[in-house]
Motif scaffolding. Sequence first.
Motif, PDB file in Angstrom:
ATOM      1  N   THR A  95       0.866  -1.167   0.000  1.00 36.35           N
ATOM      2  CA  THR A  95       0.000   0.000   0.000  1.00 36.35           C
ATOM      3  C   THR A  95       0.908   1.224   0.000  1.00 36.35           C
ATOM      4  O   THR A  95       1.752   1.357   0.888  1.00 36.35           O
ATOM      5  CB  THR A  95      -0.896   0.014   1.265  1.00 36.35           C
ATOM      6  OG1 THR A  95      -1.627  -1.202   1.330  1.00 36.35           O
ATOM      7  CG2 THR A  95      -1.858   1.180   1.237  1.00 36.35           C
ATOM      8  N   PRO A  96       0.768   2.115  -0.985  1.00 32.38           N
ATOM      9  CA  PRO A  96       1.640   3.289  -1.021  1.00 32.38           C
ATOM     10  C   PRO A  96       1.288   4.275   0.100  1.00 32.38           C
ATOM     11  O   PRO A  96       0.195   4.216   0.671  1.00 32.38           O
ATOM     12  CB  PRO A  96       1.343   3.911  -2.388  1.00 32.38           C
ATOM     13  CG  PRO A  96      -0.053   3.492  -2.685  1.00 32.38           C
ATOM     14  CD  PRO A  96      -0.209   2.121  -2.067  1.00 32.38           C
ATOM     15  N   GLU A  97       2.214   5.177   0.370  1.00 31.44           N
ATOM     16  CA  GLU A  97       1.922   6.239   1.331  1.00 31.44           C
ATOM     17  C   GLU A  97       0.716   7.021   0.826  1.00 31.44           C
ATOM     18  O   GLU A  97       0.588   7.292  -0.362  1.00 31.44           O
ATOM     19  CB  GLU A  97       3.121   7.176   1.457  1.00 31.44           C
ATOM     20  CG  GLU A  97       2.861   8.340   2.387  1.00 31.44           C
ATOM     21  CD  GLU A  97       4.027   9.295   2.496  1.00 31.44           C
ATOM     22  OE1 GLU A  97       3.765  10.497   2.648  1.00 31.44           O
ATOM     23  OE2 GLU A  97       5.190   8.847   2.420  1.00 31.44           O
ATOM     24  N   ARG A  98      -0.162   7.354   1.763  1.00 33.90           N
ATOM     25  CA  ARG A  98      -1.335   8.158   1.414  1.00 33.90           C
ATOM     26  C   ARG A  98      -1.407   9.338   2.372  1.00 33.90           C
ATOM     27  O   ARG A  98      -1.012   9.228   3.523  1.00 33.90           O
ATOM     28  CB  ARG A  98      -2.609   7.322   1.487  1.00 33.90           C
ATOM     29  CG  ARG A  98      -2.581   6.184   0.489  1.00 33.90           C
ATOM     30  CD  ARG A  98      -3.825   5.360   0.375  1.00 33.90           C
ATOM     31  NE  ARG A  98      -4.609   5.223   1.562  1.00 33.90           N
ATOM     32  CZ  ARG A  98      -5.924   4.973   1.550  1.00 33.90           C
ATOM     33  NH1 ARG A  98      -6.558   4.825   0.422  1.00 33.90           N
ATOM     34  NH2 ARG A  98      -6.588   4.863   2.675  1.00 33.90           N
ATOM     35  N   ARG A  99      -1.915  10.427   1.867  1.00 33.33           N
ATOM     36  CA  ARG A  99      -2.021  11.644   2.658  1.00 33.33           C
ATOM     37  C   ARG A  99      -3.416  12.226   2.510  1.00 33.33           C
ATOM     38  O   ARG A  99      -3.958  12.271   1.413  1.00 33.33           O
ATOM     39  CB  ARG A  99      -0.979  12.669   2.217  1.00 33.33           C
ATOM     40  CG  ARG A  99       0.431  12.209   2.544  1.00 33.33           C
ATOM     41  CD  ARG A  99       1.462  13.223   2.170  1.00 33.33           C
ATOM     42  NE  ARG A  99       2.757  12.787   2.710  1.00 33.33           N
ATOM     43  CZ  ARG A  99       3.642  13.617   3.237  1.00 33.33           C
ATOM     44  NH1 ARG A  99       3.404  14.906   3.286  1.00 33.33           N
ATOM     45  NH2 ARG A  99       4.777  13.146   3.711  1.00 33.33           N
ATOM     46  N   GLU A 100      -3.951  12.669   3.642  1.00 34.07           N
ATOM     47  CA  GLU A 100      -5.223  13.382   3.606  1.00 34.07           C
ATOM     48  C   GLU A 100      -4.894  14.848   3.361  1.00 34.07           C
ATOM     49  O   GLU A 100      -4.187  15.473   4.150  1.00 34.07           O
ATOM     50  CB  GLU A 100      -5.980  13.201   4.917  1.00 34.07           C
ATOM     51  CG  GLU A 100      -7.379  13.732   4.847  1.00 34.07           C
ATOM     52  CD  GLU A 100      -8.209  13.358   6.052  1.00 34.07           C
ATOM     53  OE1 GLU A 100      -9.058  14.176   6.429  1.00 34.07           O
ATOM     54  OE2 GLU A 100      -8.009  12.257   6.605  1.00 34.07           O
TER      55      GLU A 100
END
Length: 171
Positions: A18-23
Amino acid sequence: ADDKLKKEYDQRKDEFETPERREIQQILSPSEEKAKEAEAAVASGKEWHEVATTLAGQDPETVDLGLLSRLEIPHELGDVAFELPLNQPSEPIKSPLGWHLLRVVKIEPAATQGFDAVKPQIAAELKLQDAADRVAKIGNRADDALAGGTPIADVAAKYQLKATTVAAIDE
Protein backbone atom coordinates in the motif's frame (compact mmCIF):
# COMPACT_ATOMS: atom_id res chain seq x y z
CA ALA A 1 2.89 -26.26 0.31
CA ASP A 2 4.40 -23.31 2.18
CA ASP A 3 7.33 -23.05 -0.21
CA LYS A 4 4.96 -22.75 -3.20
CA LEU A 5 2.89 -20.14 -1.35
CA LYS A 6 6.02 -18.20 -0.40
CA LYS A 7 7.24 -18.26 -4.01
CA GLU A 8 3.86 -16.95 -5.20
CA TYR A 9 3.97 -14.23 -2.52
CA ASP A 10 7.45 -13.16 -3.63
CA GLN A 11 6.33 -12.97 -7.28
CA ARG A 12 3.25 -10.92 -6.42
CA LYS A 13 4.63 -8.87 -3.54
CA ASP A 14 3.71 -5.57 -5.20
CA GLU A 15 0.01 -6.54 -4.95
CA PHE A 16 0.33 -6.53 -1.17
CA GLU A 17 1.96 -3.10 -0.91
CA THR A 18 0.00 0.00 0.00
CA PRO A 19 1.64 3.29 -1.02
CA GLU A 20 1.92 6.24 1.33
CA ARG A 21 -1.33 8.16 1.41
CA ARG A 22 -2.02 11.64 2.66
CA GLU A 23 -5.22 13.38 3.61
CA ILE A 24 -5.00 16.68 1.76
CA GLN A 25 -6.95 19.91 2.01
CA GLN A 26 -6.80 22.67 -0.56
CA ILE A 27 -7.70 26.27 -0.99
CA LEU A 28 -8.37 26.80 -4.69
CA SER A 29 -8.17 30.37 -5.96
CA PRO A 30 -8.85 31.75 -9.43
CA SER A 31 -5.80 34.05 -9.35
CA GLU A 32 -2.34 34.28 -7.87
CA GLU A 33 -3.35 37.44 -5.98
CA LYS A 34 -6.25 35.66 -4.26
CA ALA A 35 -3.97 32.71 -3.48
CA LYS A 36 -1.44 35.04 -1.82
CA GLU A 37 -4.24 36.71 0.16
CA ALA A 38 -5.38 33.26 1.30
CA GLU A 39 -1.81 32.34 2.22
CA ALA A 40 -1.49 35.49 4.35
CA ALA A 41 -4.86 34.87 6.01
CA VAL A 42 -3.92 31.31 6.96
CA ALA A 43 -0.52 32.49 8.21
CA SER A 44 -2.27 35.07 10.42
CA GLY A 45 -4.25 32.29 12.09
CA LYS A 46 -7.54 32.27 10.21
CA GLU A 47 -9.29 28.90 9.94
CA TRP A 48 -8.55 26.96 6.72
CA HIS A 49 -12.15 26.21 5.68
CA GLU A 50 -13.23 29.78 6.40
CA VAL A 51 -10.44 31.20 4.24
CA ALA A 52 -11.29 28.75 1.44
CA THR A 53 -14.98 29.56 1.38
CA THR A 54 -15.03 33.28 2.17
CA LEU A 55 -11.80 34.69 0.80
CA ALA A 56 -11.26 32.31 -2.13
CA GLY A 57 -14.98 31.78 -2.80
CA GLN A 58 -14.51 28.02 -2.91
CA ASP A 59 -17.30 25.46 -2.67
CA PRO A 60 -16.96 23.86 0.83
CA GLU A 61 -17.27 20.40 -0.79
CA THR A 62 -13.96 20.89 -2.63
CA VAL A 63 -11.76 21.81 0.36
CA ASP A 64 -11.13 18.27 1.61
CA LEU A 65 -9.59 16.14 -1.14
CA GLY A 66 -9.51 13.04 1.05
CA LEU A 67 -6.87 10.37 1.55
CA LEU A 68 -4.83 10.12 -1.65
CA SER A 69 -1.71 8.40 -2.94
CA ARG A 70 0.78 10.36 -5.01
CA LEU A 71 -0.65 8.84 -8.22
CA GLU A 72 -4.21 9.92 -7.42
CA ILE A 73 -3.48 13.64 -7.54
CA PRO A 74 -2.13 15.77 -10.42
CA HIS A 75 1.67 15.67 -10.31
CA GLU A 76 2.00 19.46 -9.84
CA LEU A 77 0.11 19.12 -6.58
CA GLY A 78 1.32 15.66 -5.58
CA ASP A 79 4.97 16.64 -5.80
CA VAL A 80 4.32 19.41 -3.27
CA ALA A 81 1.81 17.58 -1.06
CA PHE A 82 4.07 14.57 -0.58
CA GLU A 83 6.95 16.78 0.59
CA LEU A 84 4.88 18.90 3.01
CA PRO A 85 5.17 18.33 6.74
CA LEU A 86 1.95 17.59 8.62
CA ASN A 87 -0.36 20.62 9.06
CA GLN A 88 2.05 22.96 7.23
CA PRO A 89 0.46 25.00 4.40
CA SER A 90 2.22 25.13 1.05
CA GLU A 91 3.05 28.22 -0.90
CA PRO A 92 0.69 28.98 -3.80
CA ILE A 93 0.97 26.41 -6.59
CA LYS A 94 -0.27 26.92 -10.15
CA SER A 95 -2.01 24.04 -11.92
CA PRO A 96 -4.36 23.86 -14.91
CA LEU A 97 -7.22 24.14 -12.38
CA GLY A 98 -6.06 27.43 -10.82
CA TRP A 99 -3.95 28.44 -7.83
CA HIS A 100 -3.77 26.11 -4.84
CA LEU A 101 -2.66 26.19 -1.24
CA LEU A 102 -2.31 22.68 0.14
CA ARG A 103 -2.20 21.30 3.65
CA VAL A 104 -1.66 17.72 4.76
CA VAL A 105 -3.73 16.80 7.82
CA LYS A 106 -2.97 13.08 8.02
CA ILE A 107 -0.22 10.77 6.77
CA GLU A 108 -0.59 7.01 6.35
CA PRO A 109 2.87 5.53 5.74
CA ALA A 110 3.48 2.98 3.02
CA ALA A 111 3.01 -0.60 4.18
CA THR A 112 3.49 -4.13 2.92
CA GLN A 113 1.31 -6.96 4.15
CA GLY A 114 3.52 -9.77 5.40
CA PHE A 115 3.48 -13.32 4.07
CA ASP A 116 1.62 -14.69 7.11
CA ALA A 117 -1.15 -12.11 6.69
CA VAL A 118 -1.85 -12.95 3.04
CA LYS A 119 -0.99 -16.68 3.12
CA PRO A 120 -4.67 -17.78 3.42
CA GLN A 121 -5.67 -15.53 0.51
CA ILE A 122 -2.87 -16.84 -1.71
CA ALA A 123 -3.68 -20.45 -0.76
CA ALA A 124 -7.37 -19.96 -1.62
CA GLU A 125 -6.51 -18.33 -4.97
CA LEU A 126 -4.08 -21.12 -5.90
CA LYS A 127 -6.63 -23.80 -4.94
CA LEU A 128 -9.28 -22.11 -7.05
CA GLN A 129 -6.85 -21.81 -9.96
CA ASP A 130 -5.87 -25.51 -9.67
CA ALA A 131 -9.53 -26.57 -9.51
CA ALA A 132 -10.38 -24.53 -12.61
CA ASP A 133 -7.42 -26.09 -14.45
CA ARG A 134 -8.57 -29.61 -13.50
CA VAL A 135 -12.15 -28.92 -14.62
CA ALA A 136 -10.89 -27.52 -17.94
CA LYS A 137 -8.70 -30.61 -18.52
CA ILE A 138 -11.61 -32.97 -17.81
CA GLY A 139 -13.86 -30.92 -20.10
CA ASN A 140 -11.30 -31.06 -22.92
CA ARG A 141 -10.81 -34.82 -22.53
CA ALA A 142 -14.58 -35.41 -22.48
CA ASP A 143 -15.00 -33.24 -25.60
CA ASP A 144 -12.22 -35.18 -27.35
CA ALA A 145 -13.82 -38.50 -26.42
CA LEU A 146 -17.24 -37.39 -27.67
CA ALA A 147 -15.69 -36.08 -30.88
CA GLY A 148 -14.02 -39.47 -31.32
CA GLY A 149 -17.41 -41.20 -31.22
CA THR A 150 -17.49 -42.47 -27.61
CA PRO A 151 -21.10 -42.64 -26.36
CA ILE A 152 -22.13 -40.00 -23.80
CA ALA A 153 -22.87 -42.63 -21.12
CA ASP A 154 -19.34 -44.06 -21.47
CA VAL A 155 -17.72 -40.59 -21.31
CA ALA A 156 -19.78 -39.75 -18.21
CA ALA A 157 -18.74 -42.98 -16.50
CA LYS A 158 -15.07 -42.59 -17.41
CA TYR A 159 -14.78 -39.03 -16.04
CA GLN A 160 -17.24 -39.51 -13.15
CA LEU A 161 -19.70 -37.05 -14.63
CA LYS A 162 -23.46 -37.05 -14.24
CA ALA A 163 -25.32 -37.66 -17.49
CA THR A 164 -28.82 -36.26 -17.78
CA THR A 165 -31.29 -37.37 -20.43
CA VAL A 166 -33.76 -34.81 -21.65
CA ALA A 167 -36.95 -36.49 -22.82
CA ALA A 168 -38.05 -33.96 -25.40
CA ILE A 169 -37.68 -30.30 -26.24
CA ASP A 170 -39.23 -27.89 -28.65
CA GLU A 171 -38.16 -24.53 -30.06
